[in-house]
Design an enzyme around this catalytic site. Structure first.
Site, PDB file in Angstrom:
ATOM      1  N   ASP A  33      24.430 -24.710 108.022  1.00 52.30           N
ATOM      2  CA  ASP A  33      24.884 -23.776 109.747  1.00 52.30           C
ATOM      3  C   ASP A  33      23.796 -25.122 110.405  1.00 52.30           C
ATOM      4  O   ASP A  33      24.611 -25.033 111.497  1.00 52.30           O
ATOM      5  CB  ASP A  33      24.490 -22.665 109.464  1.00 52.30           C
ATOM      6  CG  ASP A  33      22.780 -22.550 108.911  1.00 52.30           C
ATOM      7  OD1 ASP A  33      21.908 -23.141 109.757  1.00 52.30           O
ATOM      8  OD2 ASP A  33      22.502 -22.512 107.740  1.00 52.30           O
ATOM      9  N   GLU A  78      25.310 -29.908 101.262  1.00 52.60           N
ATOM     10  CA  GLU A  78      26.017 -28.658 101.719  1.00 52.60           C
ATOM     11  C   GLU A  78      27.445 -28.271 100.471  1.00 52.60           C
ATOM     12  O   GLU A  78      28.437 -28.713 100.628  1.00 52.60           O
ATOM     13  CB  GLU A  78      26.550 -27.216 102.907  1.00 52.60           C
ATOM     14  CG  GLU A  78      27.526 -26.531 102.934  1.00 52.60           C
ATOM     15  CD  GLU A  78      26.638 -25.391 102.434  1.00 52.60           C
ATOM     16  OE1 GLU A  78      25.675 -25.441 103.203  1.00 52.60           O
ATOM     17  OE2 GLU A  78      27.126 -24.327 101.519  1.00 52.60           O
ATOM     18  N   GLY A 125      24.266 -29.672  95.484  1.00 52.88           N
ATOM     19  CA  GLY A 125      22.971 -29.764  94.972  1.00 52.88           C
ATOM     20  C   GLY A 125      22.475 -30.644  94.051  1.00 52.88           C
ATOM     21  O   GLY A 125      21.645 -31.896  94.210  1.00 52.88           O
ATOM     22  N   GLN A 139      32.328 -18.006  98.257  1.00 49.28           N
ATOM     23  CA  GLN A 139      31.823 -16.912  98.717  1.00 49.28           C
ATOM     24  C   GLN A 139      32.904 -16.450 100.379  1.00 49.28           C
ATOM     25  O   GLN A 139      33.723 -17.294 100.369  1.00 49.28           O
ATOM     26  CB  GLN A 139      30.931 -16.647  99.190  1.00 49.28           C
ATOM     27  CG  GLN A 139      30.339 -18.678 100.268  1.00 49.28           C
ATOM     28  CD  GLN A 139      29.071 -19.698  99.924  1.00 49.28           C
ATOM     29  OE1 GLN A 139      28.222 -18.341  99.698  1.00 49.28           O
ATOM     30  NE2 GLN A 139      28.921 -20.492 100.529  1.00 49.28           N
ATOM     31  N   PRO A 176      26.159 -20.370  92.859  1.00 49.11           N
ATOM     32  CA  PRO A 176      25.868 -21.233  93.113  1.00 49.11           C
ATOM     33  C   PRO A 176      24.813 -21.884  93.538  1.00 49.11           C
ATOM     34  O   PRO A 176      24.142 -23.077  93.318  1.00 49.11           O
ATOM     35  CB  PRO A 176      27.088 -21.804  94.306  1.00 49.11           C
ATOM     36  CG  PRO A 176      27.260 -20.720  94.926  1.00 49.11           C
ATOM     37  CD  PRO A 176      27.312 -19.542  94.766  1.00 49.11           C
ATOM     38  N   ASP A 209      17.475 -25.177 101.723  1.00 48.02           N
ATOM     39  CA  ASP A 209      17.404 -24.561 102.630  1.00 48.02           C
ATOM     40  C   ASP A 209      19.135 -23.477 101.903  1.00 48.02           C
ATOM     41  O   ASP A 209      20.013 -23.628 101.998  1.00 48.02           O
ATOM     42  CB  ASP A 209      18.220 -24.993 103.930  1.00 48.02           C
ATOM     43  CG  ASP A 209      18.387 -23.934 105.432  1.00 48.02           C
ATOM     44  OD1 ASP A 209      18.480 -22.675 104.793  1.00 48.02           O
ATOM     45  OD2 ASP A 209      18.910 -24.227 105.938  1.00 48.02           O
TER      46      ASP A 209
HETATM   47  N1  AAT Z   1      20.119 -21.829 107.284  1.00 47.17           N
HETATM   48  C1  AAT Z   1      20.090 -20.772 106.859  1.00 47.17           C
HETATM   49  C2  AAT Z   1      20.830 -19.835 106.073  1.00 47.17           C
HETATM   50  C3  AAT Z   1      20.980 -20.646 104.548  1.00 47.17           C
HETATM   51  S1  AAT Z   1      22.564 -20.941 104.011  1.00 47.17           S
HETATM   52  C4  AAT Z   1      22.420 -21.162 102.300  1.00 47.17           C
HETATM   53  C5  AAT Z   1      23.542 -22.471 102.132  1.00 47.17           C
HETATM   54  O1  AAT Z   1      23.047 -22.977 100.530  1.00 47.17           O
HETATM   55  C6  AAT Z   1      24.996 -21.939 101.973  1.00 47.17           C
HETATM   56  O2  AAT Z   1      25.894 -22.613 103.271  1.00 47.17           O
HETATM   57  C7  AAT Z   1      25.511 -22.410 100.300  1.00 47.17           C
HETATM   58  O3  AAT Z   1      27.063 -22.212 100.355  1.00 47.17           O
HETATM   59  C8  AAT Z   1      24.875 -23.308 100.520  1.00 47.17           C
HETATM   60  N2  AAT Z   1      24.187 -23.473  98.390  1.00 47.17           N
HETATM   61  C9  AAT Z   1      24.372 -22.365  97.635  1.00 47.17           C
HETATM   62  N3  AAT Z   1      24.267 -22.873  96.580  1.00 47.17           N
HETATM   63  C10 AAT Z   1      24.056 -24.147  96.888  1.00 47.17           C
HETATM   64  C11 AAT Z   1      23.965 -25.693  95.567  1.00 47.17           C
HETATM   65  N4  AAT Z   1      23.807 -25.070  94.285  1.00 47.17           N
HETATM   66  N5  AAT Z   1      24.262 -26.976  96.566  1.00 47.17           N
HETATM   67  C12 AAT Z   1      24.760 -26.716  97.831  1.00 47.17           C
HETATM   68  N6  AAT Z   1      24.864 -25.977  98.609  1.00 47.17           N
HETATM   69  C13 AAT Z   1      24.099 -24.341  98.089  1.00 47.17           C
HETATM   70  C14 AAT Z   1      20.180 -20.106 103.900  1.00 47.17           C
HETATM   71  C15 AAT Z   1      19.874 -18.612 103.541  1.00 47.17           C
HETATM   72  C16 AAT Z   1      18.150 -17.242 102.980  1.00 47.17           C
HETATM   73  C17 AAT Z   1      18.792 -16.512 102.348  1.00 47.17           C
HETATM   74  C18 AAT Z   1      17.648 -15.395 102.081  1.00 47.17           C
HETATM   75  N7  AAT Z   1      18.090 -14.162 102.731  1.00 47.17           N
END
Ligand code: AAT
Length: 279
Positions: free
Chosen positions: A86, A106, A139, A31, A163, A156
């Site tokens: 984060d 993550e 994940g 991303q 992804p 989260d």
């Molecule tokens: N804590 C609030 C921030 C988030 S970010 C969500 C994270 O999920 C991102 O960093 C992304 O890289 C990660 N992510 C995405 N897909 C996967 C996966 N398959 N496995 C592991 N991690 C993943 C939440 C934001 C909410 C947005 C609302 N509009």
């Protein structure tokens, strides 16, 4: 010249923040990442043009993810956050002494690196607490090898695009069920009741099939679409309403800025237009 960040929510609706300065822009395998200094919300972190973290309101979402779930388990020892690179949800989980292991899975290491640099109050815990272990992988794959292990899983994740699509699927929630201990609890961010009711319905329908207890909670925040957000809880034994632990909440609310005992109970009270998904 003025510089504005806009998140496009609906074909006829966008949400804009005036930007003082762009602090970082980069691209990972997964991303595009940007960090802005905004006029109203302090620093803001976006992925592919969608707000993930702002200094102004990040506490709401992170406290709800961690405390709605951890409060109702009498003695949680192992937690997993999927996504959430984060570190905000981990920071809140780390407030409980009972946790011996707090894992983060993550997919994108770049997210954690950027947040460690630009959001030390959110991500700092990822380095400072020795119970925290970081895994940078998908994940879904990660959970395939973990059975009967976690007391709490927090999903989260980003919105269901790229992804994160698989993190909103029933098969993934089954994996979560299997990775949880016999009295484990999963909480998933499940999008906005204003914009994404069909997604909430799908998540809730899946949870109801898989978990003996499932509930929906909501919270008011600023940075995510519509400002009204939902959290879905699936639980093997403890009921998020009946097993609310006042003593634990009173300890935690000394530190929290949103969550407290009243919010815990009230967050499960739903407006009629949301409740109708259960009919
Ligand atoms: N804590 C609030 C921030 C988030 S970010 C969500 C994270 O999920 C991102 O960093 C992304 O890289 C990660 N992510 C995405 N897909 C996967 C996966 N398959 N496995 C592991 N991690 C993943 C939440 C934001 C909410 C947005 C609302 N509009």
């Amino acid at each position: 010249m003025e510089f504005w960040f806009s998140e496009f929510h609906l074909p006829g609706l966008k949400y804009s923040l005036k930007v003082k300065e762009c602090l970082y822009s980069g691209k990972s395998e997964y991303q595009r990442l940007d960090v802005f200094e905004t006029e109203e919300f302090g620093r803001a972190f976006t992925l592919d043009g969608i707000l993930m973290v702002t200094e102004k309101d990040e506490f709401v979402y992170h406290e709800m993810m961690a405390h709605l779930s951890s409060n109702i388990h009498p003695n949680p020892k192992r937690a997993l956050v999927i996504g959430g690179g984060d570190g905000g949800t981990i920071r809140e989980l780390a407030r409980y002494d009972s946790f011996e292991e707090i894992h983060l899975c993550e997919i994108d290491k770049h997210v954690t690196d950027v947040c460690l640099e630009y959001f030390p109050n959110v991500a700092g815990i990822l380095k400072s607490d020795e119970r925290v272990k970081l895994y940078f992988e998908d994940g879904i794959k990660f959970l395939e090898n973990k059975k009967n292990y976690y007391d709490i899983i927090c999903i989260d994740s980003t919105d269901p695009i790229g992804p994160a699509v698989g993190l909103f699927k029933e098969d993934f929630y089954k994996l979560c069920y299997e990775s949880l201990t016999e009295d484990g609890i999963v909480i998933a961010q499940s999008e906005s009741p204003w914009y994404h009711l069909p997604i909430i319905k799908d998540v809730q329908d899946s949870f109801r099939k898989i978990f003996p207890i499932s509930k929906l909670a909501t919270a008011s925040l600023l940075a995510y679409q519509s400002g009204f957000w939902s959290f879905s809880i699936g639980s093997k034994r403890y009921n998020p309403i009946e097993d609310f632990n006042l003593e634990k909440a009173e300890k935690i609310e000394k530190f929290t800025k949103y969550y407290n005992s009243g919010i815990h109970k009230a967050s499960f009270v739903l407006p009629n237009y949301v409740k109708k998904i259960f009919r």
